[in-house]
Scaffold this active site. Structure first.
Site, PDB file in Angstrom:
ATOM      1  N   GLU A 106      85.654 -92.408  -4.158  1.00 47.20           N
ATOM      2  CA  GLU A 106      86.477 -91.805  -5.051  1.00 47.20           C
ATOM      3  C   GLU A 106      86.289 -92.457  -6.557  1.00 47.20           C
ATOM      4  O   GLU A 106      86.056 -93.834  -6.398  1.00 47.20           O
ATOM      5  CB  GLU A 106      87.933 -91.591  -5.097  1.00 47.20           C
ATOM      6  CG  GLU A 106      88.192 -90.385  -4.255  1.00 47.20           C
ATOM      7  CD  GLU A 106      88.378 -89.467  -5.589  1.00 47.20           C
ATOM      8  OE1 GLU A 106      87.824 -89.331  -6.509  1.00 47.20           O
ATOM      9  OE2 GLU A 106      89.141 -88.388  -5.279  1.00 47.20           O
ATOM     10  N   ASP A 107      86.168 -91.848  -7.733  1.00 40.35           N
ATOM     11  CA  ASP A 107      86.204 -92.799  -8.813  1.00 40.35           C
ATOM     12  C   ASP A 107      87.417 -93.099  -9.237  1.00 40.35           C
ATOM     13  O   ASP A 107      87.698 -94.438  -9.638  1.00 40.35           O
ATOM     14  CB  ASP A 107      85.909 -91.732  -9.993  1.00 40.35           C
ATOM     15  CG  ASP A 107      86.595 -90.341 -10.072  1.00 40.35           C
ATOM     16  OD1 ASP A 107      87.298 -90.029  -9.200  1.00 40.35           O
ATOM     17  OD2 ASP A 107      86.424 -89.667 -11.072  1.00 40.35           O
ATOM     18  N   ASP A 110      94.817 -91.309  -8.608  1.00 39.07           N
ATOM     19  CA  ASP A 110      95.967 -91.251  -9.368  1.00 39.07           C
ATOM     20  C   ASP A 110      97.450 -90.808  -8.327  1.00 39.07           C
ATOM     21  O   ASP A 110      97.833 -91.722  -7.906  1.00 39.07           O
ATOM     22  CB  ASP A 110      95.854 -90.179 -10.323  1.00 39.07           C
ATOM     23  CG  ASP A 110      96.750 -90.004 -11.594  1.00 39.07           C
ATOM     24  OD1 ASP A 110      98.036 -90.109 -11.174  1.00 39.07           O
ATOM     25  OD2 ASP A 110      96.630 -89.559 -12.572  1.00 39.07           O
ATOM     26  N   PHE A 159      95.593 -92.595 -18.783  1.00 38.28           N
ATOM     27  CA  PHE A 159      94.396 -91.565 -18.659  1.00 38.28           C
ATOM     28  C   PHE A 159      93.333 -92.458 -19.052  1.00 38.28           C
ATOM     29  O   PHE A 159      93.201 -92.755 -20.377  1.00 38.28           O
ATOM     30  CB  PHE A 159      94.704 -90.319 -19.502  1.00 38.28           C
ATOM     31  CG  PHE A 159      93.616 -89.350 -19.110  1.00 38.28           C
ATOM     32  CD1 PHE A 159      93.742 -88.551 -18.106  1.00 38.28           C
ATOM     33  CD2 PHE A 159      92.531 -89.364 -20.026  1.00 38.28           C
ATOM     34  CE1 PHE A 159      92.643 -87.780 -17.750  1.00 38.28           C
ATOM     35  CE2 PHE A 159      91.559 -88.472 -19.829  1.00 38.28           C
ATOM     36  CZ  PHE A 159      91.387 -87.637 -18.640  1.00 38.28           C
ATOM     37  N   ARG A 172      81.986 -88.130 -19.563  1.00 28.49           N
ATOM     38  CA  ARG A 172      81.486 -88.717 -18.174  1.00 28.49           C
ATOM     39  C   ARG A 172      80.236 -89.866 -18.328  1.00 28.49           C
ATOM     40  O   ARG A 172      80.109 -90.530 -17.522  1.00 28.49           O
ATOM     41  CB  ARG A 172      81.004 -87.445 -17.117  1.00 28.49           C
ATOM     42  CG  ARG A 172      82.122 -86.613 -16.813  1.00 28.49           C
ATOM     43  CD  ARG A 172      81.626 -85.988 -15.527  1.00 28.49           C
ATOM     44  NE  ARG A 172      82.416 -84.622 -15.333  1.00 28.49           N
ATOM     45  CZ  ARG A 172      83.566 -84.700 -14.641  1.00 28.49           C
ATOM     46  NH1 ARG A 172      84.059 -85.869 -14.117  1.00 28.49           N
ATOM     47  NH2 ARG A 172      84.295 -83.472 -14.385  1.00 28.49           N
TER      48      ARG A 172
END
Ligand code: IMP
Ligand code: MG
Length: 183
Positions: A106-107, A110, A159, A172
């Site tokens: 996963e990047d 959250d 964020f 990205r």
């Protein structure tokens, strides 16, 4: 998208540099070293969660010396800069994971809702083992809902975008990671 030395403006929002590409490289190398040790002599399926993971996955896998294959799947829970909390889709698995050593990549984690859903779905696959590697973890929001074996860096509840992560589909390709100003 407008960019000067440390500040970025995208879709009317301003972002500051948060994690430099140099630091990311160090983090990726450290994660890979640990994964290489832990999985030595075993084959692993890197299960990448699209779209955000592509940059991290590409860098991580090139640091891995173990036997590996990749599976790219799609799951979505985000809209704009807030997690919607509900996963809408899970597609793309092209092989059986039965008895395989699966490492979910996963990047960023959250709320953890996305992964919780994925972990539930994976139970049906009867993998030999399932672990998670994430580049970033929003520790405060996640609240240790389940164990994550490999965490690149714990971050504040901000964020972020860049290094694969987007804001409504944009940003990205940025090599550094930026954080939304004033959060
Ligand atoms: P979660 O289900 O709330 O843990 O959100 C997981 C997914 O939402 C991540 O895999 C990312 O793709 C995306 N996401 C979470 N936080 C951010 C962020 O700060 N910036 C960009 N994408 C994010
Ligand atoms: Mg992701």
């Amino acid at each position: 998208m407008s960019l000067n030395s440390s500040e970025l403006e995208l879709l009317g929002k301003r972002f500051d540099t948060y994690i430099t590409h140099e630091e990311i490289k160090t983090v990726v190398k450290r994660l890979a070293l640990k994964i290489n040790q832990d999985y030595e002599g075993r084959e692993v399926v890197l299960l990448g969660v699209l779209d955000g993971v592509v940059v991290f996955l590409a860098d991580l896998m090139r640091e891995l010396q173990i036997e590996l294959s990749i599976e790219l799947i799609k799951l979505k829970s985000y809209s704009g800069t807030e997690s919607t909390g509900s996963v809408k889709e899970f597609i793309g698995l092209s092989q059986s994971l039965e008895n395989k050593h699966v490492l979910i990549v996963e990047d960023i984690i959250d709320t953890g809702e996305t992964l919780q859903y994925l972990l539930q779905q994976l139970e049906k696959e009867q993998a030999g083992s399932v672990e998670i590697v994430t580049l970033l973890l929003k520790e405060e929001v996640f609240c240790e809902k389940f164990p994550i074996k490999y965490v690149g860096k714990k971050i504040e509840n901000k964020f972020v975008l860049g290094f694969g992560m987007d804001f409504d589909g944009w940003g990205r390709q940025l090599p550094d990671i930026y954080a939304l100003k004033g959060q």
